[in-house]
Design an enzyme around this catalytic site. Structure first.
Site, mmCIF file in Angstrom:
data_model
loop_
_atom_site.group_PDB
_atom_site.id
_atom_site.type_symbol
_atom_site.label_atom_id
_atom_site.label_comp_id
_atom_site.label_asym_id
_atom_site.label_seq_id
_atom_site.Cartn_x
_atom_site.Cartn_y
_atom_site.Cartn_z
ATOM 1 N N GLU A 15 19.799 50.164 64.268
ATOM 2 C CA GLU A 15 21.171 49.696 64.035
ATOM 3 C C GLU A 15 21.395 48.275 64.553
ATOM 4 O O GLU A 15 22.535 47.853 64.741
ATOM 5 C CB GLU A 15 22.164 50.661 64.689
ATOM 6 C CG GLU A 15 22.172 52.043 64.070
ATOM 7 C CD GLU A 15 23.305 52.892 64.604
ATOM 8 O OE1 GLU A 15 24.447 52.721 64.151
ATOM 9 O OE2 GLU A 15 23.032 53.732 65.492
ATOM 10 N N SER A 153 24.339 55.347 61.956
ATOM 11 C CA SER A 153 24.504 54.624 60.698
ATOM 12 C C SER A 153 23.783 55.321 59.541
ATOM 13 O O SER A 153 23.359 54.678 58.585
ATOM 14 C CB SER A 153 23.995 53.173 60.823
ATOM 15 O OG SER A 153 24.831 52.442 61.682
ATOM 16 N N TYR A 223 27.576 50.821 54.135
ATOM 17 C CA TYR A 223 27.749 49.394 54.357
ATOM 18 C C TYR A 223 27.773 48.570 53.064
ATOM 19 O O TYR A 223 27.951 47.363 53.116
ATOM 20 C CB TYR A 223 26.649 48.886 55.300
ATOM 21 C CG TYR A 223 26.742 49.541 56.647
ATOM 22 C CD1 TYR A 223 27.780 49.233 57.513
ATOM 23 C CD2 TYR A 223 25.812 50.500 57.042
ATOM 24 C CE1 TYR A 223 27.892 49.862 58.747
ATOM 25 C CE2 TYR A 223 25.912 51.132 58.271
ATOM 26 C CZ TYR A 223 26.957 50.800 59.118
ATOM 27 O OH TYR A 223 27.080 51.431 60.334
ATOM 28 N N ARG A 261 34.817 58.128 67.748
ATOM 29 C CA ARG A 261 35.094 58.643 66.400
ATOM 30 C C ARG A 261 34.441 60.013 66.265
ATOM 31 O O ARG A 261 33.253 60.162 66.559
ATOM 32 C CB ARG A 261 34.550 57.698 65.342
ATOM 33 C CG ARG A 261 35.151 57.934 63.942
ATOM 34 C CD ARG A 261 34.466 57.126 62.868
ATOM 35 N NE ARG A 261 33.165 57.690 62.538
ATOM 36 C CZ ARG A 261 32.042 56.980 62.435
ATOM 37 N NH1 ARG A 261 32.040 55.679 62.661
ATOM 38 N NH2 ARG A 261 30.902 57.579 62.127
ATOM 39 N N ASP A 263 33.662 63.046 63.668
ATOM 40 C CA ASP A 263 33.524 63.248 62.226
ATOM 41 C C ASP A 263 33.419 64.733 61.892
ATOM 42 O O ASP A 263 32.651 65.465 62.524
ATOM 43 C CB ASP A 263 32.275 62.534 61.703
ATOM 44 C CG ASP A 263 32.283 61.040 61.980
ATOM 45 O OD1 ASP A 263 33.365 60.505 62.301
ATOM 46 O OD2 ASP A 263 31.219 60.414 61.875
ATOM 47 N N GLU A 275 29.523 64.971 63.770
ATOM 48 C CA GLU A 275 28.980 64.252 64.920
ATOM 49 C C GLU A 275 30.077 63.507 65.638
ATOM 50 O O GLU A 275 31.210 63.382 65.141
ATOM 51 C CB GLU A 275 27.885 63.282 64.492
ATOM 52 C CG GLU A 275 28.341 62.173 63.574
ATOM 53 C CD GLU A 275 27.197 61.251 63.172
ATOM 54 O OE1 GLU A 275 26.063 61.732 63.042
ATOM 55 O OE2 GLU A 275 27.464 60.050 63.006
ATOM 56 N N ASN A 277 30.728 59.759 67.685
ATOM 57 C CA ASN A 277 30.237 58.397 67.925
ATOM 58 C C ASN A 277 31.034 57.779 69.070
ATOM 59 O O ASN A 277 32.241 57.553 68.940
ATOM 60 C CB ASN A 277 30.406 57.531 66.670
ATOM 61 C CG ASN A 277 29.504 57.975 65.544
ATOM 62 O OD1 ASN A 277 28.392 57.514 65.401
ATOM 63 N ND2 ASN A 277 29.992 58.913 64.738
ATOM 64 N N GLY A 281 31.112 51.761 64.682
ATOM 65 C CA GLY A 281 31.186 50.413 64.140
ATOM 66 C C GLY A 281 32.511 49.760 64.488
ATOM 67 O O GLY A 281 33.557 50.406 64.426
#
Length: 313
Positions: A15, A153, A223, A261, A263, A275, A277, A281
């Site tokens: 990443e 990612s 992305y 974050r 998910d 998951e 995070n 990002g």
């Protein structure tokens, strides 16, 4: 006098480029807000650079960090988000934005996250943990998702819909980690929640985000701009409450700090955790800043809040 803030980007993992983008955006926004920003980069070989200068050794990098009031470790993935940089800051005696060592390590480990979720009653996809020693005995019987235990990612993630696709998927995942998670495919809407932990113990949950994509939400889709991100997600009040409660429960069970974050897949039976995070990002166009912007908290104000919560300035 303005607070002196170190922003670390790059990192020794897949990443690296994403982390560079996050760090550059964070540093630019904090500089515009009047902070004295020190930019540090970890190269792919593990070397450190201060600003645009020549490589320096770790001791020099730590000395620079110790001149700062707070650190923003904007490095996603292993050797960064997994608690590594939090540990470095703890040893150096420098305050930092985000989760500590324990939360970073647990959240990066998708298998450990699943175990914690199960313990507090949050559903996850049925799955098995494979190592190089056990992978040969695994037999494909139905569609599964193969992913490294500790990567981000969507790197190394593959949807396996036939037995012929299993070996290449495992090879790609094992190239990034020595443990691989194989999970059943979950049918549901992809809904992300962003949780902000404040020093007084309160939790703020931003408006939810739904990812609408044809197929797997992989690195290219994530992305390349092909995904349709909808904020807020169209949810009923019971759905929203179930998701928000589960997100906060995971934030607290892992011991997260700052912003994380969380998910989910929203299924007919309720939320299924995907998951967590702890350093998602963080450009202005990334998911978490977009979610908080929808709540009226702009990108510069969100960053200022995160720094002020640590420094108490």
């Amino acid at each position: 006098m303005s607070a002196r803030v170190a922003v670390i980007g790059g990192g020794q993992n897949c990443e690296h480029e994403v982390s560079l983008a996050s760090a550059a955006a964070v540093a630019d926004a904090l500089a515009t807000a009047g902070y004295a920003v020190v930019r540090l980069t970890i190269d792919t070989d593990g070397g450190w650079r201060i600003g645009s200068g020549c490589p320096v050794d770790l001791a020099d990098a730590v000395r620079e960090l110790r001149t700062c009031d707070v650190v923003v470790p904007a490095v996603h993935g292993p050797r960064g988000e997994d608690g590594t940089l939090a540990a470095l800051c703890d040893v150096a005696g420098v305050r930092y934005v985000g989760s500590g060592v324990r939360a970073g390590a647990l959240a990066m480990d998708k298998w450990a996250t699943k175990l914690i979720a199960a313990d507090i009653g949050i559903a996850t996809a049925p799955g098995v943990l494979l190592t190089a020693a056990t992978a040969a005995a695994y037999r494909w019987t139905h569609p599964v998702v193969v992913k490294p235990v500790a990567a981000g990612s969507s790197q190394g993630v593959a949807l396996v819909t036939s037995p012929d696709d299993l070996a290449p998927a495992l090879d790609a995942a094992f190239a990034l980690d020595d443990r691989v998670l194989v999970e059943d495919v979950v049918t549901g809407r992809e809904i992300d929640l962003a949780v902000l932990g404040r020093p007084d113990g309160s939790r703020e949950v931003a408006p939810s985000l739904e990812i609408v994509v044809d197929g797997l939400f992989d690195y290219t889709t994530k992305y390349g701009g092909a995904a349709d991100l909808r904020i807020p997600a169209a949810l009923t009040d019971p759905e929203r409450k179930a998701l928000e409660d589960a997100a906060v429960a995971m934030f607290d069970a892992l011991g997260c700090g700052g912003v994380a974050r969380v998910d989910f897949f929203l299924t007919a039976e309720g939320p299924v955790l995907n998951e967590v995070n702890t350093m998602p990002g963080f450009t202005e166009q990334s998911q978490v800043p977009k979610m908080f912007a929808a709540a009226g908290l702009s990108y510069p104000r969100l960053l200022d809040l995160l720094v002020r919560d640590v420094t108490r300035f």
